[in-house]
Design a protein around this motif. Structure first.
Motif, mmCIF file in Angstrom:
data_model
loop_
_atom_site.group_PDB
_atom_site.id
_atom_site.type_symbol
_atom_site.label_atom_id
_atom_site.label_comp_id
_atom_site.label_asym_id
_atom_site.label_seq_id
_atom_site.Cartn_x
_atom_site.Cartn_y
_atom_site.Cartn_z
ATOM 1 N N ALA A 148 -7.657 0.835 -8.160
ATOM 2 C CA ALA A 148 -7.050 1.937 -8.335
ATOM 3 C C ALA A 148 -6.708 2.998 -7.148
ATOM 4 C CB ALA A 148 -8.117 2.940 -9.043
ATOM 5 N N ASP A 149 -7.249 2.876 -6.032
ATOM 6 C CA ASP A 149 -6.431 3.447 -4.602
ATOM 7 C C ASP A 149 -4.798 2.742 -4.326
ATOM 8 O OD1 ASP A 149 -8.665 5.121 -4.243
ATOM 9 O OD2 ASP A 149 -9.748 3.823 -2.963
ATOM 10 N N GLU A 150 -5.260 1.441 -4.441
ATOM 11 C CA GLU A 150 -3.918 0.845 -4.207
ATOM 12 C C GLU A 150 -2.615 1.060 -5.035
ATOM 13 O OE1 GLU A 150 -2.472 -3.797 -3.807
ATOM 14 O OE2 GLU A 150 -4.622 -3.463 -4.245
ATOM 15 N N ARG A 151 -3.198 1.420 -6.365
ATOM 16 C CA ARG A 151 -2.302 1.621 -7.411
ATOM 17 C C ARG A 151 -1.467 3.130 -7.026
ATOM 18 N NH1 ARG A 151 -3.039 3.314 -12.922
ATOM 19 N NH2 ARG A 151 -1.238 2.427 -14.447
ATOM 20 N N VAL A 152 -2.191 4.035 -6.630
ATOM 21 C CA VAL A 152 -1.740 5.159 -6.317
ATOM 22 C C VAL A 152 -0.780 5.085 -4.984
ATOM 23 C CG1 VAL A 152 -2.285 7.438 -5.282
ATOM 24 C CG2 VAL A 152 -3.659 6.557 -7.130
ATOM 25 N N GLN A 153 -1.018 4.292 -4.177
ATOM 26 C CA GLN A 153 -0.135 4.063 -3.164
ATOM 27 C C GLN A 153 1.276 3.358 -3.500
ATOM 28 O OE1 GLN A 153 -0.593 5.333 -0.008
ATOM 29 N NE2 GLN A 153 1.532 4.470 0.403
ATOM 30 N N MET A 154 1.014 2.420 -4.303
ATOM 31 C CA MET A 154 2.261 1.667 -4.897
ATOM 32 C C MET A 154 2.943 2.647 -5.806
ATOM 33 S SD MET A 154 0.803 -2.279 -5.805
ATOM 34 C CE MET A 154 -0.464 -1.774 -7.094
ATOM 35 N N ALA A 155 2.514 3.378 -6.622
ATOM 36 C CA ALA A 155 3.275 4.435 -7.360
ATOM 37 C C ALA A 155 3.912 5.364 -6.539
ATOM 38 C CB ALA A 155 2.428 5.205 -8.285
ATOM 39 N N ARG A 156 3.419 5.786 -5.202
ATOM 40 C CA ARG A 156 4.031 6.785 -4.433
ATOM 41 C C ARG A 156 5.207 6.082 -3.809
ATOM 42 N NH1 ARG A 156 -0.343 7.731 -1.640
ATOM 43 N NH2 ARG A 156 -0.893 9.583 -2.535
ATOM 44 N N GLU A 157 5.090 4.787 -3.259
ATOM 45 C CA GLU A 157 6.114 3.983 -2.739
ATOM 46 C C GLU A 157 7.122 3.416 -3.609
ATOM 47 O OE1 GLU A 157 3.866 0.856 -0.834
ATOM 48 O OE2 GLU A 157 3.351 2.406 0.787
ATOM 49 N N GLU A 158 6.917 3.717 -5.281
ATOM 50 C CA GLU A 158 7.839 3.421 -6.083
ATOM 51 C C GLU A 158 7.948 1.798 -6.220
ATOM 52 O OE1 GLU A 158 11.221 5.598 -6.109
ATOM 53 O OE2 GLU A 158 10.305 7.531 -6.781
ATOM 54 N N THR A 159 6.890 1.007 -5.863
ATOM 55 C CA THR A 159 7.097 -0.437 -5.918
ATOM 56 C C THR A 159 6.403 -0.897 -7.176
ATOM 57 O OG1 THR A 159 4.590 -0.537 -4.870
ATOM 58 C CG2 THR A 159 6.643 -0.898 -3.696
ATOM 59 N N LEU A 164 3.575 8.511 -10.796
ATOM 60 C CA LEU A 164 2.363 8.996 -9.711
ATOM 61 C C LEU A 164 1.335 9.680 -10.673
ATOM 62 C CD1 LEU A 164 1.648 8.966 -6.805
ATOM 63 C CD2 LEU A 164 2.954 10.871 -6.346
ATOM 64 N N GLU A 165 1.603 10.672 -11.363
ATOM 65 C CA GLU A 165 0.781 11.730 -12.006
ATOM 66 C C GLU A 165 -0.208 10.926 -12.678
ATOM 67 O OE1 GLU A 165 3.865 11.918 -12.109
ATOM 68 O OE2 GLU A 165 4.410 13.970 -11.267
ATOM 69 N N ARG A 166 0.298 9.513 -13.570
ATOM 70 C CA ARG A 166 -0.658 8.860 -14.284
ATOM 71 C C ARG A 166 -1.535 8.000 -13.390
ATOM 72 N NH1 ARG A 166 2.632 5.514 -18.843
ATOM 73 N NH2 ARG A 166 2.967 7.809 -19.604
ATOM 74 N N ALA A 167 -1.171 7.429 -12.233
ATOM 75 C CA ALA A 167 -1.692 6.601 -11.347
ATOM 76 C C ALA A 167 -2.983 7.383 -10.805
ATOM 77 C CB ALA A 167 -0.909 6.012 -10.159
ATOM 78 N N TYR A 168 -2.795 8.764 -10.474
ATOM 79 C CA TYR A 168 -3.770 9.519 -9.997
ATOM 80 C C TYR A 168 -4.842 10.064 -11.293
ATOM 81 C CZ TYR A 168 -2.107 11.003 -5.297
ATOM 82 O OH TYR A 168 -1.822 11.057 -4.215
ATOM 83 N N LYS A 300 -9.304 -1.391 -19.480
ATOM 84 C CA LYS A 300 -8.871 -2.992 -20.077
ATOM 85 C C LYS A 300 -7.605 -3.261 -18.984
ATOM 86 C CE LYS A 300 -10.342 -3.307 -24.758
ATOM 87 N NZ LYS A 300 -9.905 -3.528 -26.226
ATOM 88 N N MET A 301 -6.796 -2.608 -19.073
ATOM 89 C CA MET A 301 -5.615 -2.689 -18.292
ATOM 90 C C MET A 301 -5.784 -2.731 -16.523
ATOM 91 S SD MET A 301 -2.124 -0.163 -17.516
ATOM 92 C CE MET A 301 -3.350 1.196 -16.781
ATOM 93 N N LEU A 302 -6.730 -1.790 -16.209
ATOM 94 C CA LEU A 302 -7.006 -1.765 -14.685
ATOM 95 C C LEU A 302 -7.760 -3.125 -14.371
ATOM 96 C CD1 LEU A 302 -7.844 1.860 -14.076
ATOM 97 C CD2 LEU A 302 -5.593 0.765 -13.623
ATOM 98 N N THR A 303 -8.856 -3.405 -15.222
ATOM 99 C CA THR A 303 -9.697 -4.590 -15.005
ATOM 100 C C THR A 303 -8.809 -5.845 -14.786
ATOM 101 O OG1 THR A 303 -11.687 -3.609 -16.265
ATOM 102 C CG2 THR A 303 -11.385 -5.967 -15.919
ATOM 103 N N SER A 304 -7.961 -6.013 -15.684
ATOM 104 C CA SER A 304 -6.901 -7.186 -15.954
ATOM 105 C C SER A 304 -5.941 -7.169 -14.630
ATOM 106 C CB SER A 304 -5.926 -7.193 -17.011
ATOM 107 O OG SER A 304 -5.190 -8.212 -17.115
ATOM 108 N N GLU A 305 -5.382 -5.819 -14.408
ATOM 109 C CA GLU A 305 -4.539 -5.847 -13.145
ATOM 110 C C GLU A 305 -5.155 -6.236 -11.686
ATOM 111 O OE1 GLU A 305 -2.493 -2.138 -12.999
ATOM 112 O OE2 GLU A 305 -1.396 -2.850 -15.215
ATOM 113 N N ALA A 306 -6.517 -5.763 -11.721
ATOM 114 C CA ALA A 306 -7.273 -5.943 -10.462
ATOM 115 C C ALA A 306 -7.776 -7.392 -10.194
ATOM 116 C CB ALA A 306 -8.384 -4.744 -10.596
ATOM 117 N N GLY A 307 -7.621 -8.264 -11.438
ATOM 118 C CA GLY A 307 -8.077 -9.465 -11.217
ATOM 119 C C GLY A 307 -9.478 -9.844 -11.048
#
Length: 372
Positions: A148-159, A164-168, A300-307
């Protein structure tokens, strides 16, 4: 005559007028019981049933039919899906209702018991033991928080293609569940319960490091914020900049719901293609919170994306699994009273019952130590 839809005779109604509320009938039943322990055990479930009936527009016992009891069984099933109730507890609550309505038959408020039919019991969940309830393991919790922390950083970097609001927002959901042991029903909106509108910024006090949630007791309960939870909420507030206190902490991203919020508040439907988010802010109209179903989809989405690796037939890390894990961690380390306070259990007995498997293991370990 359908036994589940029978109505009492005129004579019965004279004895118990229709302006007698279901809660008054519940109180009459509880007062008739010999055991104070039974009254204490049954009162919360029956009071909840009374509230459910009121929400459904059923004001007196005389109006109840098997369809109403069937809907109540469905409500209990939904709560087990959310992890708010074990299947065994849901079935116990339904048995309490059936016993109450049997009393109403004996009390001549009903001719037959509408809860004592196959139709009424159709949606009841499987009566499974609590040990099947999911726990987030420490490794799973750390992995989900880290992602979840990493996803915020990726949203900030637009990768990644995530606002960004949704990631937070999504990170804060994970943090509050993992850190505070709150229930999903205390954070998100419940379509079937008008009192559960979702957490609002008015419920959050960052200065005193507390928030208030609408608890299982159907009263507002204070929850203290850990450092990580306080930090997550502080950052989310800075990013979202809620224009009014009534703004949801986790606003929906569903466009149609936002349009409906404006129409409900103003009586006019916004033009298609309007900047609906700007319109909500300009007119200080709070959008709806995300629903419990949407909250589950995010997990569900975060569990899957985090592997994250899951055991058995588990599909994702459920919100209630975080609550169970927090209680178990505190209980295992000998802090049963802290576990009780963190989970907001009314009594220490409830906490002991919830973690009876841990207690049993400790007893066995103590026996081994004594015999060495």
């Amino acid at each position: 005559m359908d036994s589940g839809n029978s109505r009492p005779t005129t004579g019965s109604r004279d004895r118990h007028p229709t302006d007698t509320t279901i809660q008054q009938s519940v109180d009459r039943y509880l007062n008739s019981l010999d055991s104070g322990g039974s009254r204490a055990s049954m009162r919360p479930a029956l009071t909840e049933f009374s509230s459910f009936c009121h929400e459904e527009g059923v004001d007196s016992v005389a109006e109840l039919d098997s369809g109403d009891c069937r809907e109540y069984g469905l409500r209990l099933r939904e709560r087990t899906i959310d992890g708010d109730l074990a299947g065994s507890t849901a079935n116990t609550y339904f048995r309490y209702v059936r016993a109450f309505l049997s009393f109403c038959v004996r009390d001549e408020q009903l001719d037959t018991n509408p809860a004592d039919t196959e139709r009424a019991e159709e949606f009841l969940p499987e009566d499974r033991a609590t040990r099947d309830t999911q726990f987030w393991t420490p490794e799973q919790r750390k992995q989900l928080l880290s992602y979840a922390d990493e996803r915020v950083q990726m949203a900030r970097e637009e990768t990644i293609d995530v606002p960004l609001e949704r990631a937070y927002r999504d990170r804060t959901i994970v943090v509050l569940l993992a850190e505070l042991g709150v229930r999903g029903a205390e954070l998100f909106r419940d379509r079937n319960d008008d009192d559960r509108r979702g957490l609002r910024w008015a419920d959050v006090d960052l200065e005193s490091r507390t928030l208030e949630v609408y608890g299982k007791s159907r009263e507002y309960e204070a929850v203290g914020l850990t450092d990580r939870a306080h930090n997550a909420l502080s950052r989310l507030q800075r990013v979202h900049e809620p224009p009014i206190d009534n703004w949801p902490v986790f606003p929906t991203g569903h466009t149609a719901s936002k349009y409906q919020a404006v129409e409900d508040a103003t009586g006019e439907r916004p033009e298609p293609g309007s900047d609906i988010d700007a319109l909500l802010r300009e007119q200080a109209i709070a959008p709806p919170s995300i629903t419990k179903e949407a909250g589950r989809q995010i997990l569900k989405m975060l569990t899957s994306e985090a592997g994250i690796e899951l055991e058995g037939d588990q599909e994702y890390l459920k919100p209630h699994g975080a609550r169970r894990a927090l209680g178990a961690e505190l209980y295992e380390k000998g802090h049963s009273e802290l576990a009780q306070a963190a989970l907001r259990h009314k009594s220490i007995e409830t906490t002991h019952e919830a973690y009876s498997d841990i207690q049993a293991a400790d007893v066995a370990e103590s026996i081994d130590e004594v015999r060495e």
